[in-house]
Design a protein around this motif. Structure first.
Motif, PDB file in Angstrom:
ATOM      1  N   LEU A   1     -43.320  53.446   3.081  1.00 24.67           N
ATOM      2  CA  LEU A   1     -42.543  53.614   4.312  1.00 24.67           C
ATOM      3  C   LEU A   1     -41.414  54.631   4.147  1.00 24.67           C
ATOM      4  N   VAL A   2     -40.836  54.690   2.945  1.00 24.13           N
ATOM      5  CA  VAL A   2     -39.764  55.664   2.703  1.00 24.13           C
ATOM      6  C   VAL A   2     -40.352  57.032   2.358  1.00 24.13           C
ATOM      7  N   ASP A   3     -41.197  57.068   1.344  1.00 25.67           N
ATOM      8  CA  ASP A   3     -41.637  58.338   0.770  1.00 25.67           C
ATOM      9  C   ASP A   3     -42.691  59.075   1.597  1.00 25.67           C
ATOM     10  N   HIS A   4     -43.548  58.335   2.313  1.00 26.31           N
ATOM     11  CA  HIS A   4     -44.636  58.974   3.047  1.00 26.31           C
ATOM     12  C   HIS A   4     -44.482  58.887   4.563  1.00 26.31           C
ATOM     13  N   GLU A   5     -43.998  57.753   5.056  1.00 29.55           N
ATOM     14  CA  GLU A   5     -43.810  57.593   6.502  1.00 29.55           C
ATOM     15  C   GLU A   5     -42.456  58.139   6.969  1.00 29.55           C
ATOM     16  N   ASN A   6     -41.542  58.383   6.013  1.00 29.11           N
ATOM     17  CA  ASN A   6     -40.213  58.936   6.322  1.00 29.11           C
ATOM     18  C   ASN A   6     -39.389  58.058   7.265  1.00 29.11           C
ATOM     19  N   CYS A   7     -39.425  56.749   7.040  1.00 31.30           N
ATOM     20  CA  CYS A   7     -38.606  55.836   7.833  1.00 31.30           C
ATOM     21  C   CYS A   7     -37.152  55.938   7.376  1.00 31.30           C
ATOM     22  N   SER A   8     -36.247  55.984   8.322  1.00 32.20           N
ATOM     23  CA  SER A   8     -34.815  56.028   8.005  1.00 32.20           C
ATOM     24  C   SER A   8     -34.256  54.640   7.775  1.00 32.20           C
ATOM     25  N   LEU A   9     -34.876  53.650   8.392  1.00 32.96           N
ATOM     26  CA  LEU A   9     -34.458  52.252   8.295  1.00 32.96           C
ATOM     27  C   LEU A   9     -35.701  51.415   8.111  1.00 32.96           C
ATOM     28  N   ILE A  10     -35.615  50.442   7.193  1.00 36.34           N
ATOM     29  CA  ILE A  10     -36.698  49.482   7.002  1.00 36.34           C
ATOM     30  C   ILE A  10     -36.085  48.095   7.032  1.00 36.34           C
ATOM     31  N   LEU A  11     -36.646  47.243   7.898  1.00 40.15           N
ATOM     32  CA  LEU A  11     -36.221  45.854   7.976  1.00 40.15           C
ATOM     33  C   LEU A  11     -37.370  44.986   7.498  1.00 40.15           C
ATOM     34  N   THR A  12     -37.081  44.109   6.540  1.00 41.68           N
ATOM     35  CA  THR A  12     -38.091  43.161   6.088  1.00 41.68           C
ATOM     36  C   THR A  12     -37.691  41.782   6.570  1.00 41.68           C
ATOM     37  N   THR A  13     -38.681  40.932   6.736  1.00 38.56           N
ATOM     38  CA  THR A  13     -38.429  39.540   7.057  1.00 38.56           C
ATOM     39  C   THR A  13     -39.369  38.681   6.223  1.00 38.56           C
ATOM     40  N   GLY A  14     -38.818  37.623   5.639  1.00 38.64           N
ATOM     41  CA  GLY A  14     -39.623  36.723   4.820  1.00 38.64           C
ATOM     42  C   GLY A  14     -39.479  36.990   3.332  1.00 38.64           C
ATOM     43  N   GLY A  15     -39.793  35.957   2.555  1.00 29.19           N
ATOM     44  CA  GLY A  15     -39.797  36.084   1.111  1.00 29.19           C
ATOM     45  C   GLY A  15     -38.442  36.124   0.448  1.00 29.19           C
ATOM     46  N   THR A  16     -37.390  35.653   1.149  1.00 29.10           N
ATOM     47  CA  THR A  16     -36.037  35.725   0.579  1.00 29.10           C
ATOM     48  C   THR A  16     -35.498  34.371   0.131  1.00 29.10           C
ATOM     49  N   GLY A  17     -36.319  33.334   0.212  1.00 30.89           N
ATOM     50  CA  GLY A  17     -35.849  32.001  -0.168  1.00 30.89           C
ATOM     51  C   GLY A  17     -35.876  31.775  -1.672  1.00 30.89           C
ATOM     52  N   PRO A  18     -35.620  30.523  -2.080  1.00 33.95           N
ATOM     53  CA  PRO A  18     -35.574  30.199  -3.507  1.00 33.95           C
ATOM     54  C   PRO A  18     -36.926  29.824  -4.120  1.00 33.95           C
TER      55      PRO A  18
END
Length: 142
Positions: A63-80
């Motif tokens: 998403l950064v290197d090929h799609e050239n997104c300036s902002l990326i938001l992730t959701t999920g996978g942040t729990g313990p």
């Protein structure tokens, strides 16, 4: 005249939603929130993936290197839980960590979700892109 827009990557990280066990709520919630929050035209690049560190890392890099997104938001996978590896994957692809984002997000989320203190969100810079981990609960995202 060319219309300027921001390119935004949205990544929902869920083993069960990515395998079709249930419908993903993360991407629609992120899209709805962005629609209400942004005044700048945007282009969305969305991904629904499993909670696998290598897959998260490769998605963020793409998403950064090929799609050239300036902002990326992730959701999920942040729990313990043992399977929750989004923060580790995010930090692994980072050039710089942005301290303070996680603390602020947990503080705000505590008003809506009592278990928000267990969330491990981080925010980082990769090249010229900001990557922010958001909680997995739709009401906490908003």
């Amino acid at each position: 005249m060319t219309k300027e827009f921001i390119k935004i990557g949205l990544v929902s990280i869920s083993d069960r939603a990515s395998s079709g066990v249930y419908e993903d709520q993360g991407l629609p919630t992120l899209k709805n929130w962005l629609d209400s929050a942004l005044i700048t035209p945007s282009q969305i690049v969305a991904r629904l993936i499993a909670d696998e560190q290598n897959e998260i890392e490769s998605t963020l890099i793409d998403l950064v290197d090929h799609e050239n997104c300036s902002l990326i938001l992730t959701t999920g996978g942040t729990g313990p839980a043992i399977r929750d590896v989004t923060p580790e994957a995010t930090l692994a692809v980072a050039d710089k960590e942005m301290p303070g984002f996680g603390e602020q997000m947990r503080q705000i989320s505590l008003n809506f979700v009592p278990t928000a203190i267990l969330s491990r969100q981080v925010a980082v810079i990769r090249k010229q892109s900001l990557i922010i981990n958001l909680p997995g609960q739709p009401k906490a995202i908003a």
